[in-house]
Design a protein around this motif. Structure first.
Motif, PDB file in Angstrom:
ATOM      1  N   GLY A  34       5.308   5.424  -9.686  1.00  0.00           N
ATOM      2  CA  GLY A  34       5.871   6.948 -11.079  1.00  0.00           C
ATOM      3  C   GLY A  34       3.803   6.702 -11.103  1.00  0.00           C
ATOM      4  O   GLY A  34       3.014   7.851 -11.589  1.00  0.00           O
ATOM      5  N   ALA A  35       3.290   5.247 -10.759  1.00  0.00           N
ATOM      6  CA  ALA A  35       1.598   5.461 -10.989  1.00  0.00           C
ATOM      7  C   ALA A  35       0.844   7.325  -9.972  1.00  0.00           C
ATOM      8  O   ALA A  35       0.537   7.578 -10.299  1.00  0.00           O
ATOM      9  CB  ALA A  35       0.806   4.845 -11.441  1.00  0.00           C
ATOM     10  N   ALA A  36       1.730   6.814  -9.060  1.00  0.00           N
ATOM     11  CA  ALA A  36       1.264   7.836  -7.852  1.00  0.00           C
ATOM     12  C   ALA A  36       1.266   9.808  -8.467  1.00  0.00           C
ATOM     13  O   ALA A  36       0.404  10.516  -7.997  1.00  0.00           O
ATOM     14  CB  ALA A  36       1.345   7.095  -6.303  1.00  0.00           C
ATOM     15  N   LEU A  37       2.590   9.018  -8.716  1.00  0.00           N
ATOM     16  CA  LEU A  37       3.126  10.718  -9.400  1.00  0.00           C
ATOM     17  C   LEU A  37       2.187  11.509 -10.332  1.00  0.00           C
ATOM     18  O   LEU A  37       1.959  12.251 -10.823  1.00  0.00           O
ATOM     19  CB  LEU A  37       4.464  10.590  -9.522  1.00  0.00           C
ATOM     20  N   ALA A  38       1.753  10.542 -11.448  1.00  0.00           N
ATOM     21  CA  ALA A  38       1.438  10.971 -12.076  1.00  0.00           C
ATOM     22  C   ALA A  38      -0.115  11.625 -11.838  1.00  0.00           C
ATOM     23  O   ALA A  38      -1.141  12.212 -12.318  1.00  0.00           O
ATOM     24  CB  ALA A  38       0.571   9.960 -13.217  1.00  0.00           C
ATOM     25  N   LEU A  39      -0.776  10.391 -11.103  1.00  0.00           N
ATOM     26  CA  LEU A  39      -1.930  11.242  -9.964  1.00  0.00           C
ATOM     27  C   LEU A  39      -2.597  12.309  -9.876  1.00  0.00           C
ATOM     28  O   LEU A  39      -2.651  13.273  -9.685  1.00  0.00           O
ATOM     29  CB  LEU A  39      -2.705  10.537  -9.195  1.00  0.00           C
ATOM     30  N   ILE A  40      -0.763  12.719  -8.964  1.00  0.00           N
ATOM     31  CA  ILE A  40      -0.989  13.871  -8.327  1.00  0.00           C
ATOM     32  C   ILE A  40      -0.537  15.039  -9.104  1.00  0.00           C
ATOM     33  O   ILE A  40      -1.233  15.766  -9.806  1.00  0.00           O
ATOM     34  CB  ILE A  40       0.437  13.581  -7.225  1.00  0.00           C
ATOM     35  N   GLN A  41       0.064  15.056 -10.130  1.00  0.00           N
ATOM     36  CA  GLN A  41       0.197  15.649 -12.009  1.00  0.00           C
ATOM     37  C   GLN A  41      -1.015  15.775 -12.330  1.00  0.00           C
ATOM     38  O   GLN A  41      -1.279  17.202 -12.590  1.00  0.00           O
ATOM     39  CB  GLN A  41       1.116  14.929 -12.653  1.00  0.00           C
ATOM     40  N   GLU A  42      -1.564  15.338 -12.323  1.00  0.00           N
ATOM     41  CA  GLU A  42      -3.468  15.212 -12.783  1.00  0.00           C
ATOM     42  C   GLU A  42      -3.690  16.714 -11.609  1.00  0.00           C
ATOM     43  O   GLU A  42      -4.930  16.908 -12.526  1.00  0.00           O
ATOM     44  CB  GLU A  42      -3.915  14.313 -12.810  1.00  0.00           C
ATOM     45  N   GLN A  43      -3.321  16.526 -10.837  1.00  0.00           N
ATOM     46  CA  GLN A  43      -4.300  17.496  -9.574  1.00  0.00           C
ATOM     47  C   GLN A  43      -3.257  18.628 -10.054  1.00  0.00           C
ATOM     48  O   GLN A  43      -4.165  19.336  -9.071  1.00  0.00           O
ATOM     49  CB  GLN A  43      -3.956  16.353  -8.450  1.00  0.00           C
ATOM     50  N   LEU A  44      -2.502  19.051 -10.037  1.00  0.00           N
ATOM     51  CA  LEU A  44      -1.906  20.035 -10.047  1.00  0.00           C
ATOM     52  C   LEU A  44      -2.564  21.373 -11.119  1.00  0.00           C
ATOM     53  O   LEU A  44      -3.094  20.919 -11.250  1.00  0.00           O
ATOM     54  CB  LEU A  44      -0.306  20.192 -10.231  1.00  0.00           C
ATOM     55  N   PRO A  45      -2.448  22.701  -9.840  1.00  0.00           N
ATOM     56  CA  PRO A  45      -2.821  23.576 -11.284  1.00  0.00           C
ATOM     57  C   PRO A  45      -2.561  23.765 -12.776  1.00  0.00           C
ATOM     58  O   PRO A  45      -1.174  23.060 -13.057  1.00  0.00           O
ATOM     59  CB  PRO A  45      -2.282  25.223 -10.463  1.00  0.00           C
ATOM     60  N   PRO A  46      -3.193  24.196 -13.296  1.00  0.00           N
ATOM     61  CA  PRO A  46      -2.664  24.006 -15.088  1.00  0.00           C
ATOM     62  C   PRO A  46      -1.125  24.905 -15.007  1.00  0.00           C
ATOM     63  O   PRO A  46      -1.319  25.979 -14.349  1.00  0.00           O
ATOM     64  CB  PRO A  46      -4.005  24.608 -15.413  1.00  0.00           C
ATOM     65  N   GLY A  47      -0.213  24.111 -16.028  1.00  0.00           N
ATOM     66  CA  GLY A  47       0.829  24.651 -16.176  1.00  0.00           C
ATOM     67  C   GLY A  47       1.392  24.573 -15.483  1.00  0.00           C
ATOM     68  O   GLY A  47       3.531  24.873 -15.466  1.00  0.00           O
ATOM     69  N   ALA A  48       1.589  23.921 -14.134  1.00  0.00           N
ATOM     70  CA  ALA A  48       2.170  23.671 -12.952  1.00  0.00           C
ATOM     71  C   ALA A  48       2.924  21.465 -13.106  1.00  0.00           C
ATOM     72  O   ALA A  48       1.933  20.797 -14.046  1.00  0.00           O
ATOM     73  CB  ALA A  48       2.267  23.167 -11.740  1.00  0.00           C
ATOM     74  N   SER A  49       4.145  21.495 -13.398  1.00  0.00           N
ATOM     75  CA  SER A  49       4.917  20.004 -13.298  1.00  0.00           C
ATOM     76  C   SER A  49       5.727  19.862 -13.114  1.00  0.00           C
ATOM     77  O   SER A  49       6.691  20.529 -12.147  1.00  0.00           O
ATOM     78  CB  SER A  49       4.982  19.771 -14.957  1.00  0.00           C
ATOM     79  N   LEU A  50       6.048  18.556 -11.869  1.00  0.00           N
ATOM     80  CA  LEU A  50       6.811  18.030 -11.262  1.00  0.00           C
ATOM     81  C   LEU A  50       7.408  17.617 -12.258  1.00  0.00           C
ATOM     82  O   LEU A  50       8.230  17.543 -13.183  1.00  0.00           O
ATOM     83  CB  LEU A  50       5.930  16.182 -11.239  1.00  0.00           C
ATOM     84  N   GLN A  51       9.333  17.845 -11.382  1.00  0.00           N
ATOM     85  CA  GLN A  51      10.359  17.935 -11.934  1.00  0.00           C
ATOM     86  C   GLN A  51      10.797  16.262 -11.589  1.00  0.00           C
ATOM     87  O   GLN A  51      10.714  15.631  -9.962  1.00  0.00           O
ATOM     88  CB  GLN A  51      11.010  18.847 -11.882  1.00  0.00           C
TER      89      GLN A  51
ATOM     90  N   ASP B  19       0.476  -0.918   0.228  1.00  0.00           N
ATOM     91  CA  ASP B  19       0.108   0.008   0.208  1.00  0.00           C
ATOM     92  C   ASP B  19       0.524   1.010  -0.331  1.00  0.00           C
ATOM     93  O   ASP B  19       1.594   1.397   0.924  1.00  0.00           O
ATOM     94  CB  ASP B  19      -1.342  -0.176   0.959  1.00  0.00           C
ATOM     95  N   LEU B  20       0.826   1.953  -0.971  1.00  0.00           N
ATOM     96  CA  LEU B  20       1.206   3.091  -1.405  1.00  0.00           C
ATOM     97  C   LEU B  20       0.682   4.638  -0.732  1.00  0.00           C
ATOM     98  O   LEU B  20      -0.270   4.735  -2.231  1.00  0.00           O
ATOM     99  CB  LEU B  20       2.128   3.137  -2.668  1.00  0.00           C
ATOM    100  N   GLY B  21       1.043   6.071   0.116  1.00  0.00           N
ATOM    101  CA  GLY B  21       0.488   6.894  -0.281  1.00  0.00           C
ATOM    102  C   GLY B  21       1.292   7.831  -0.229  1.00  0.00           C
ATOM    103  O   GLY B  21       2.405   7.987   0.281  1.00  0.00           O
ATOM    104  N   VAL B  22       1.414   8.912  -1.123  1.00  0.00           N
ATOM    105  CA  VAL B  22       2.322  10.072  -1.008  1.00  0.00           C
ATOM    106  C   VAL B  22       1.141  11.291  -0.799  1.00  0.00           C
ATOM    107  O   VAL B  22       0.070  11.076  -1.719  1.00  0.00           O
ATOM    108  CB  VAL B  22       3.064   9.881  -2.466  1.00  0.00           C
ATOM    109  N   THR B  23       1.723  12.051  -1.156  1.00  0.00           N
ATOM    110  CA  THR B  23       1.525  14.231  -0.821  1.00  0.00           C
ATOM    111  C   THR B  23       2.123  14.774  -0.320  1.00  0.00           C
ATOM    112  O   THR B  23       3.129  14.421  -0.353  1.00  0.00           O
ATOM    113  CB  THR B  23       0.322  14.161   1.167  1.00  0.00           C
ATOM    114  N   LEU B  24       1.914  15.381  -1.668  1.00  0.00           N
ATOM    115  CA  LEU B  24       2.463  17.172  -2.178  1.00  0.00           C
ATOM    116  C   LEU B  24       2.412  17.990  -1.631  1.00  0.00           C
ATOM    117  O   LEU B  24       1.123  18.340  -1.576  1.00  0.00           O
ATOM    118  CB  LEU B  24       3.061  16.972  -3.759  1.00  0.00           C
ATOM    119  N   HIS B  25       3.675  18.495  -0.532  1.00  0.00           N
ATOM    120  CA  HIS B  25       2.536  19.611  -0.301  1.00  0.00           C
ATOM    121  C   HIS B  25       3.235  20.598  -0.955  1.00  0.00           C
ATOM    122  O   HIS B  25       4.362  21.271  -0.958  1.00  0.00           O
ATOM    123  CB  HIS B  25       3.463  20.046   0.871  1.00  0.00           C
TER     124      HIS B  25
END
Length: 136
Positions: free
Chosen positions: A112-129, A90-96
């Motif tokens: 990687g899949a968890a990070l992709a789900l977070i990317q989808e939630q970010l404000p338009p134009g923001a991207s994870l590095q 069970d993996l849980g991640v939270t980006l602050h």
């Protein structure tokens, strides 16, 4: 390339202890209770003898930069909780980031899949590095 590392906590039925995850090239490294673990993903960490971690919880925070539409890099922190209870994971991640928390997770330890789900939630134009070179 210099190694990156993050401090965290390991917990199992015997108690808890601090540990450090280090990334060198494409490998994750950590030492838990005197045993060196290496793997190409967080849930695949295994000692030289070949037995994988099981029935434990790993918890750590790591910096994860976010790039905005203007090309500015913003500091953010990714809080990670990986519960290994073989055969389940069970993996849980939270980006602050930016005063908000963006959460995701899955039951197969796919970082990687968890990070992709977070990317989808970010404000338009923001991207994870990419935080490191390991494919987890």
């Amino acid at each position: 390339m210099t190694a990156q590392s993050w401090a965290g906590w390991y917990r199992d039925r015997h108690g808890s202890e601090a540990f450090v995850i280090t990334v060198e090239g494409r490998q994750l490294h950590t030492r838990i209770r005197g045993v060196e673990y290496v793997g190409d993903s967080f849930d695949a960490l295994a000692p030289a003898e070949g037995a994988a971690l099981g029935d434990c919880v790993l918890e750590w925070d790591m910096p994860l930069p976010v790039l905005d539409t203007g090309g500015e890099v913003h500091r953010a922190t990714l809080s990670c909780l990986l519960a290994l209870r073989r055969p389940d994971t069970d993996l849980g991640v939270t980006l602050h980031y930016g005063g908000a928390g963006y959460s995701a997770g899955n039951n197969d330890g796919d970082f990687g899949a968890a990070l992709a789900l977070i990317q989808e939630q970010l404000p338009p134009g923001a991207s994870l590095q990419a935080p490191f070179t390991v494919h987890a």
